[in-house]
Design a protein around this motif. Structure first.
Motif, PDB file in Angstrom:
ATOM      1  N   ASN A  33       0.799  -1.215   0.000  1.00 55.60           N
ATOM      2  CA  ASN A  33       0.000   0.000   0.000  1.00 55.60           C
ATOM      3  C   ASN A  33       0.832   1.266   0.000  1.00 55.60           C
ATOM      4  O   ASN A  33       0.527   2.243  -0.681  1.00 55.60           O
ATOM      5  CB  ASN A  33      -0.819   0.008   1.302  1.00 55.60           C
ATOM      6  N   LYS A  45       0.793   4.137  -2.819  1.00 57.33           N
ATOM      7  CA  LYS A  45       0.428   5.504  -2.457  1.00 57.33           C
ATOM      8  C   LYS A  45       1.524   6.482  -2.873  1.00 57.33           C
ATOM      9  O   LYS A  45       1.257   7.554  -3.415  1.00 57.33           O
ATOM     10  CB  LYS A  45       0.225   5.574  -0.938  1.00 57.33           C
ATOM     11  N   TYR A  75       5.785   8.803   2.256  1.00 55.23           N
ATOM     12  CA  TYR A  75       5.124   7.611   2.809  1.00 55.23           C
ATOM     13  C   TYR A  75       6.153   6.518   3.075  1.00 55.23           C
ATOM     14  O   TYR A  75       6.061   5.778   4.042  1.00 55.23           O
ATOM     15  CB  TYR A  75       4.047   7.086   1.858  1.00 55.23           C
TER      16      TYR A  75
END
Ligand code: ARG
Length: 572
Positions: A500, A504, A513
């Motif tokens: 994820n 992202k 991130y």
């Protein structure tokens, strides 16, 4: 694993007769109830006029034994944890294979325009940001399956050419480069990068108080633009010398370009580019411009200047010609520009003009990924004492002095040097990639080099610890077997987020991130490391599990650092 499970959950819900496209399995906000939660019941309840809790009951009754500890909280939140065997089976693969955390999403051809140093000039802080962010975005795009081509797009046309040639003329007035009647081959010039580094500031200083000299510089620059063979040849040689130096700086930053081209290389495409643009260009005060305004603009959008009134090309002309050449040679799906946010309006103009005149097709996407400035303690863009732009070397030296303090005294000589260098670059890069791309940040060497907190040294130090732990261990093969320990489980659940996080970062084209995630994962690991005596654990299954967790964390962070183009050290 999260993706697969989400698909499974989607099928389960569909089999109950509901229409649903995607289920989100999110980390639980109340970990005591489970590792993950599913909140879909609420939306389904609304759409189908049903009590969410009833829907949750139905879903839960269908779930297979990949989950344990399934429960419904409050009005319909479903909490689940993965069955330990399932989790171990899956993550044991991840100990050596990072690919289980990556889903190849795209297979586009993407050109990443980053770096952007200017020939014969020192790299400054902005160039560093472009290099760090661009290289990482490029590696990320590659990891996710794309065919990616990085191009440095050197600033190798402009006043610095005029400056250097005028200086050379003073050094070698009799050189054939200045003989208008010379017809033969031009010789190789005998200059080093160091010479160029001295010549440019000297010329620039002399020109400051000498109107005639400025005129000469202007004239030479214009001559190059018009195609003067001798000057172009001389300048190209100077650019080549300068390229070697620039490449070395990029090497230091772990930035490697597939194409090392620049504005000069675009030069040969200008004629064809202008031919295509011709129907859309008109004269304004003697210059050629292209309207790029749209009806629904809510900010002023001035026409794009394409050719100056004296007939000279500019930065924009070369960018347009570069787009033409890139489309012609590589037919890319996307071109990314990793350039200072302050060039935002400029790129908007360039992109609009390119679509309008058909330099690119409508389905080719041109994207400007702007970044914020590096500021001084006063909150303004970081400058030297006399107000000049801060050079990259100065930044590296400032960081170097700080990281030195973190290295053990027993490490000496060549090794110490090497470690300090690697650590400096890692520190600089981690700090640079930590904020959201567009956010400005304050340059604070002490903070960046600290062994605590979200810093390069914290990350590298933790990895050093893991490596030394694995080296000391007598176990040669280990895997996740018994994951009852809460700290171990916390780490494992966290590792499921990697996929994820990568997606992202890719979608928003920002590395924060990933840097944040590395810190979070390593913080969990350090907590576990401090509270458990890994090597002395008597229970074989538990000890092997602890080692496996360590290796898993190492493998993940090692690969994420590789995306960020950050090198590790073996000790410090
Ligand atoms: N050389 C430029 C500068 O120093 C950056 C180049 C960015 N790339 C581009 N295609 N315009 O500001």
């Amino acid at each position: 694993m999260i993706n697969e499970t989400e698909k499974y959950l989607c099928d389960v819900i569909k089999s109950l007769g509901y229409d649903i496209e995607k289920v989100n399995l999110v980390p639980s906000s109340r970990r005591e109830l489970g590792d993950f939660q599913i909140n879909e019941s609420f939306n389904l309840g609304k759409i189908n006029h049903e009590n969410p809790r009833d829907i949750a009951e139905k879903i839960v009754s269908k779930l297979d034994n990949r989950f344990t500890n399934v429960n419904i909280a409050g009005p319909g939140f479903i909490n689940v944890s993965f069955n330990h065997d399932v989790l171990c089976d899956y993550l044991n693969k991840g100990i050596n294979d990072f690919n289980i955390f990556v889903d190849k999403k795209d297979s586009k051809t993407i050109i990443v325009d980053y770096g952007g140093a200017n020939a014969a000039k020192a790299l400054h802080v902005g160039h560093m940001r472009s290099a760090n962010i661009g290289e990482a975005l490029k590696r990320l795009a590659k990891l996710l399956g794309n065919n990616v081509i990085g191009d440095v797009h050197l600033g190798d046309l402009g006043r610095q050419a005029g400056m250097l040639i005028s200086e050379y003329k003073r050094m070698e007035p009799n050189s054939v480069f200045f003989d208008k009647d010379y017809k033969g081959e031009y010789p190789k010039i005998n200059l080093t990068a160091k010479d160029l580094g001295i010549m440019y500031p000297k010329a620039s200083l002399d020109a400051k108080c000498d109107e005639k000299r400025i005129e000469e510089v202007r004239e030479i620059t214009a001559e190059i633009d018009k195609g003067n063979k001798a000057y172009i040849e001389l300048w190209k040689q100077m650019v080549d010398i300068s390229k070697e130096v620039i490449k070395k700086v990029y090497d230091k930053l772990n930035c490697h370009f597939e194409l090392f081209e620049g504005e000069l290389d675009a030069f040969k495409y200008i004629k064809e580019t202008l031919e295509i643009m011709k129907p859309y260009l008109y004269e304004s005060d003697g210059a050629l411009v292209c309207d790029v305004e749209k009806n629904d603009d809510n900010k002023p959008m001035p026409p794009l200047l394409v050719i100056k009134s004296d007939g000279a090309t500019i930065y924009a002309t070369r960018d347009l010609a570069t787009i033409y050449s890139r489309v012609k040679r590589f037919n890319p799906n996307e071109i990314w520009y990793v350039v200072d946010e302050r060039q935002g309006l400029y790129f908007e103009q360039i992109f609009r003009a390119s679509y309008k005149v058909g330099l690119v097709k409508d389905d080719t996407s041109l994207k400007h990924f702007g970044f914020g400035t590096i500021n001084g303690a006063d909150g303004k863009p970081y400058k030297t004492r006399d107000g000049g732009v801060m050079e990259l070397d100065t930044l590296i030296n400032l960081i170097h002095d700080e990281v030195e303090k973190n290295i053990k005294e027993e490490i000496v000589g060549e090794e110490r040097n090497r470690i300090a260098n690697t650590l400096s670059i890692a520190t600089l890069k981690y700090a640079d990639l930590l904020p959201y791309r567009k956010t400005d940040y304050v340059f604070d060497p002490k903070k960046f080099a600290s062994l605590d907190g979200k810093t390069g040294p914290y990350v590298l130090y933790t990895l050093v610890r893991i490596k030394s732990l694995l080296k000391k261990s007598l176990d040669t093969d280990f895997s996740l077997i018994n994951i009852e320990n809460k700290e171990v489980l916390d780490i494992l659940v966290k590792t499921l987020e990697v996929n994820n996080i990568l997606n992202k970062s890719y979608e928003e084209a920002t590395l924060n991130y990933i840097t944040e995630y590395i810190y979070d994962l390593l913080s969990l690991y350090n907590k576990f490391y401090n509270n458990n005596n890994i090597l002395n654990e008597k229970d074989d299954d538990i000890r092997k599990t602890y080692l496996a967790v360590s290796k898993l964390v190492y493998n993940i962070v090692h690969n994420l650092l590789d995306v960020l183009a950050i090198d590790e050290v073996d000790r410090m």
